[in-house]
Every structure is written in C-alpha cells, then in structure tokens.
Scaffold this active site. Structure first.
Site, PDB file in Angstrom:
ATOM      1  N   TYR A 142      16.169 -22.401  41.053  1.00 19.33           N
ATOM      2  CA  TYR A 142      15.242 -21.555  40.291  1.00 19.33           C
ATOM      3  C   TYR A 142      13.795 -22.036  40.432  1.00 19.33           C
ATOM      4  O   TYR A 142      12.862 -21.314  40.116  1.00 19.33           O
ATOM      5  CB  TYR A 142      15.618 -21.521  38.802  1.00 19.33           C
ATOM      6  CG  TYR A 142      16.934 -20.823  38.497  1.00 19.33           C
ATOM      7  CD1 TYR A 142      17.653 -20.156  39.498  1.00 19.33           C
ATOM      8  CD2 TYR A 142      17.464 -20.824  37.223  1.00 19.33           C
ATOM      9  CE1 TYR A 142      18.854 -19.538  39.217  1.00 19.33           C
ATOM     10  CE2 TYR A 142      18.674 -20.190  36.940  1.00 19.33           C
ATOM     11  CZ  TYR A 142      19.366 -19.560  37.941  1.00 19.33           C
ATOM     12  OH  TYR A 142      20.560 -18.945  37.665  1.00 19.33           O
ATOM     13  N   LYS A 191      29.265 -27.962  44.041  1.00 22.82           N
ATOM     14  CA  LYS A 191      29.844 -27.255  45.192  1.00 22.82           C
ATOM     15  C   LYS A 191      29.719 -28.202  46.381  1.00 22.82           C
ATOM     16  O   LYS A 191      29.095 -27.890  47.411  1.00 22.82           O
ATOM     17  CB  LYS A 191      29.063 -25.930  45.395  1.00 22.82           C
ATOM     18  CG  LYS A 191      29.659 -24.988  46.413  1.00 22.82           C
ATOM     19  CD  LYS A 191      30.949 -24.346  45.975  1.00 22.82           C
ATOM     20  CE  LYS A 191      31.503 -23.460  47.086  1.00 22.82           C
ATOM     21  NZ  LYS A 191      32.910 -23.069  46.858  1.00 22.82           N
ATOM     22  N   ASP A 223      33.596 -22.879  41.723  1.00 18.53           N
ATOM     23  CA  ASP A 223      34.462 -21.691  41.745  1.00 18.53           C
ATOM     24  C   ASP A 223      35.738 -21.951  40.949  1.00 18.53           C
ATOM     25  O   ASP A 223      36.207 -21.105  40.181  1.00 18.53           O
ATOM     26  CB  ASP A 223      34.763 -21.237  43.187  1.00 18.53           C
ATOM     27  CG  ASP A 223      34.931 -22.389  44.161  1.00 18.53           C
ATOM     28  OD1 ASP A 223      34.726 -23.550  43.757  1.00 18.53           O
ATOM     29  OD2 ASP A 223      35.270 -22.143  45.325  1.00 18.53           O
ATOM     30  N   ASP A 247      23.668 -21.985  34.232  1.00 21.80           N
ATOM     31  CA  ASP A 247      23.252 -20.673  33.729  1.00 21.80           C
ATOM     32  C   ASP A 247      24.473 -19.752  33.660  1.00 21.80           C
ATOM     33  O   ASP A 247      24.759 -19.109  32.643  1.00 21.80           O
ATOM     34  CB  ASP A 247      22.195 -20.118  34.703  1.00 21.80           C
ATOM     35  CG  ASP A 247      21.532 -18.860  34.186  1.00 21.80           C
ATOM     36  OD1 ASP A 247      21.778 -18.483  33.032  1.00 21.80           O
ATOM     37  OD2 ASP A 247      20.764 -18.238  34.949  1.00 21.80           O
ATOM     38  N   ASP A 251      27.103 -18.911  30.130  1.00 20.73           N
ATOM     39  CA  ASP A 251      27.302 -17.539  29.636  1.00 20.73           C
ATOM     40  C   ASP A 251      28.785 -17.183  29.610  1.00 20.73           C
ATOM     41  O   ASP A 251      29.261 -16.532  28.677  1.00 20.73           O
ATOM     42  CB  ASP A 251      26.546 -16.528  30.512  1.00 20.73           C
ATOM     43  CG  ASP A 251      25.144 -16.274  29.969  1.00 20.73           C
ATOM     44  OD1 ASP A 251      24.730 -17.011  29.057  1.00 20.73           O
ATOM     45  OD2 ASP A 251      24.464 -15.350  30.446  1.00 20.73           O
TER      46      ASP A 251
END
Ligand code: NAD
Length: 355
Positions: A142, A191, A223, A247, A251
């Site tokens: 980001y 990852k 994942d 992020d 959620d």
C-alpha cells in the site's frame, strides 16, 4: 493520575457512540479514582463543514499533545462527491500517519451470547473464538512504488511491496508480546512460497521466536489462513501479518463474528499514545436516531485503558460489564433480530450499571 484523551467524534453515529464511551470512562474514573480530561477535535465531514479540510492542523496538534485518542467514524453521503484528497476518509490515513501508528490490533471475538449472529455452522463455533489480529499498518504494497506505463502488452499498472528488517522486527515484537499476554500462540501469515518479502518476514519471525520460548509460533500461508478462519477459527490466538494480508483477513475475521457493531480496534506506534476506534463506519442510515450499538466504541475505550494507560483492572471491568449485559439478554437493534432492542443511550446506561 490525569489522562488527557483527544476525542474525534467525526460524522454520522460518531458523536453518539463516542459520547457513550466517554460516559463509561467517566464511570470508571469515579470508581477507580482517576481523572480523564477530554478534548474534542474536528475530523472528517464535520471538519470539512467547519473549516474546509478533513483534517485540520489543530486536530493533528491536539492529538499529538494527547495521552491517547478515541475516534468515532467519518464520512457520509453529504461528502461522497468530493475529490479523493478532500474526502473525509482521507483524514483517517492522515491522522494515522501523523501519529506514526504502524500497528493495527483488531480483535475478533465471538461472544457466547451472540452465537446466533455468526454465519458459520453451529458445530464449527461451538466453543466460540477469540482472535487478535496484529496487522502491519504503514509498510508493504500500500506504500510501495506504483504507477502506470506502457508495457509489453500495452498499458499496464504496477504496485510494489517491500519490507525492511526494521519494519518486520517491530511488528513481530508487538505480536510476540501480545501473544505472551494471551494464550501464547502466534500464527505468522505470509506467502513465503512465492514472495521474497514473505521469505524475509518468515526468516525474521523465526529468529525472534527464539527470544520468546514461551510462545508457540507457527507459519501459515495466507491462502490457507483464509480457509482456516472459516473452517476452524478457534485454532487461532494471535495472528501477525503484513498490511495487505491483514486488511483482508481482519475483515474476514470480523464478518465471522456476525456483529460489526461489537468490534473495537487499536492503532499503535512506538509510544503509548494510540488511536482507538470501532471497526465500523459512520452508519449514516441510523445517525442521530439513538439506534447505534455503542459497544464497539466502548470496547475501544477499554483497549485504550489497557494498551495506552496499562489500567488492566479498569479495562477488564468494562469488558466484563459488556459480557454481563449481553448474557442478561440486552441487545441493540443490530443484534436483536427483531426482538426487543435498547437505544444507544439505554445500552450505555446498562453497561454503566453493570460496572
Ligand atoms: P458502515 O459500517 O457505516 O455501515 C454498514 C452497516 O452496518 C449499516 O447498515 C449500518 O447501519 C450498520 N452499522 C454500522 N455500525 C453500526 C453500529 N455501531 N450499530 C448498529 N449498526 C451499525 O459502512 P458503510 O455504510 O459502508 O459506510 C458509511 C460511511 O462510513 C461511508 O461514508 C464510509 O466511507 C464511512 N466509513 C468510515 C469508516 C471509519 O471512519 N473508520 C470505516 C468504514 C466506512
């Protein structure tokens, strides 16, 4: 002792829910003989209306001069058509950056009394769950170099991720310390089968694990983590992960609790001053109607007492009062399923009564 608390009420239901949290803090002050000094500052649409910018300089200065800051929520349809840098939400990134907050703590807890709100099958959440997600907040993709250019196949866009040893070490330290104060299990999510940033992340987390022999430390690919959160959320205690993975996963974790009006958050930096806020938005559809659930903001205040002021007993008193109110069957409209519901003020009264 006197604690100076900056209040960013913001927009929509923001003022109502912040005022509820202030009332609870005042009750705590009386009970435990503390002094909380509250100073309001403008942010978001309210600031745009009053002074033409979403984050006035005075607000930034005031927050930096506070011992800690409590935020309601910002935004609403009135300001939706403004250009990006004038949007109320822009103030959130601005205040987090100004306060140098690199850690985001997001608990996702399923209250036994609210099991019916969880969208997962009953047997999956039979024992409830209580997860703390530690998300890196100021680095990664980001904040990396980005752009659009002419590429091999014509117009293309790119975003880049980088993480330094310093950034990984400081967030991992917060995560290990947090796990130490809870059930001593840390899952580091990355990852590493694909990304170099993840391989460095994993290497540093492993190095640091040696300093925390009392904390069980596991790796999980992102994942798989997304699947495990809905397959068996109770396996997690503390999760630490990068900005983007955090992020998305935070959620997902909040959704499986089923009640957005219940979840607090804390953003922290190198000092004890933090920014505490509910995870939900300004809910313009119910603003000013005494319908908002104040619990996420009240629990954000409880997190402030714990993480900024180290007032452990006082923080636990608030969490305990919320538990008792829910166990006694009191609900606001968002968690009442059409049954009898208390208003924002009345729910706050009940929590104060139970303190
Ligand atoms: P929202 O979280 O405000 O509302 C989503 C739904 O949940 C609505 O139906 C709302 O009534 C309900 N809800 C939210 N909080 C509640 C509470 N405490 N009690 C009862 N019901 C509650 O999300 P949205 O509708 O997507 O966004 C509304 C505005 O809030 C937008 O302007 C958005 O940009 C802004 N927003 C701000 C923040 C923030 O300040 N941190 C975060 C998200 C969205």
């Amino acid at each position: 002792m006197t604690y100076k608390i900056g209040l960013l009420r913001g927009d929509g239901i923001g003022p109502e829910i912040v005022d509820s949290a202030v009332r609870v803090l005042e009750a705590i002050a009386t009970k435990y003989n503390h002094k909380f000094e509250f100073t309001p500052y403008l942010i978001g649409g309210a600031a745009l209306d009053a002074c033409g910018v979403p984050l006035p300089e005075e607000t930034v200065k005031g927050c930096l001069a506070s011992d800690s800051v409590l935020l309601g929520a910002v935004g609403g349809p009135k300001w939706d058509t403004l250009p990006g840098n004038m949007r109320p939400e822009k103030a959130l990134l601005g205040i987090r950056a100004a306060m140098e907050l690199f850690t985001n703590l997001r608990p996702a807890k399923l209250y036994p009394a609210l099991k019916g709100d969880c969208p997962l099958r009953e047997d999956i959440v039979a024992n409830g769950f209580d997860i703390m997600i530690v998300r890196e907040l100021t680095g990664g993709i980001y904040f990396g170099e980005r752009g659009t250019r002419e590429g091999k196949y014509g117009e293309e866009a790119y975003d880049t991720e980088s993480y330094s040893r310093m950034e990984i070490e400081r967030i991992a330290k917060v995560a290990f310390e947090t796990a130490r104060k809870r059930n001593k299990k840390l899952t580091s999510i990355d990852k590493a089968n694909v990304l170099d940033t993840s391989r460095l992340w994993r290497k540093i987390v492993h190095e640091m694990a040696a300093e925390y022999p009392d904390v069980e430390c596991l790796d999980m690919l992102v994942d798989n983590a997304a699947m495990q959160l809905v397959r068996n959320p109770a396996q997690f205690d503390v999760i630490v992960t990068s900005n983007m993975f955090g992020d998305i996963l935070s959620d997902e974790a909040s959704q499986i609790t089923g009640s957005i009006g219940m979840l607090p958050s804390a953003s922290l930096g190198n000092t004890t001053r933090g920014l505490y806020e509910p995870i939900h938005g300004s809910a313009p559809d119910i603003a000013g109607m005494n319908k908002a659930n104040p619990i996420a903001t009240i629990l954000s205040a409880a997190m402030m007492l714990l993480y900024s002021f180290n007032l452990v007993e006082e923080s636990e008193a608030i969490v305990g009062a919320v538990d008792r109110v829910l166990n006694a069957g009191y609900r606001t409209a968002d968690i009442a399923h059409g049954g009898e519901a208390l208003g924002t003020k009345e729910m706050t009264d009940k929590i104060i009564e139970m303190l």
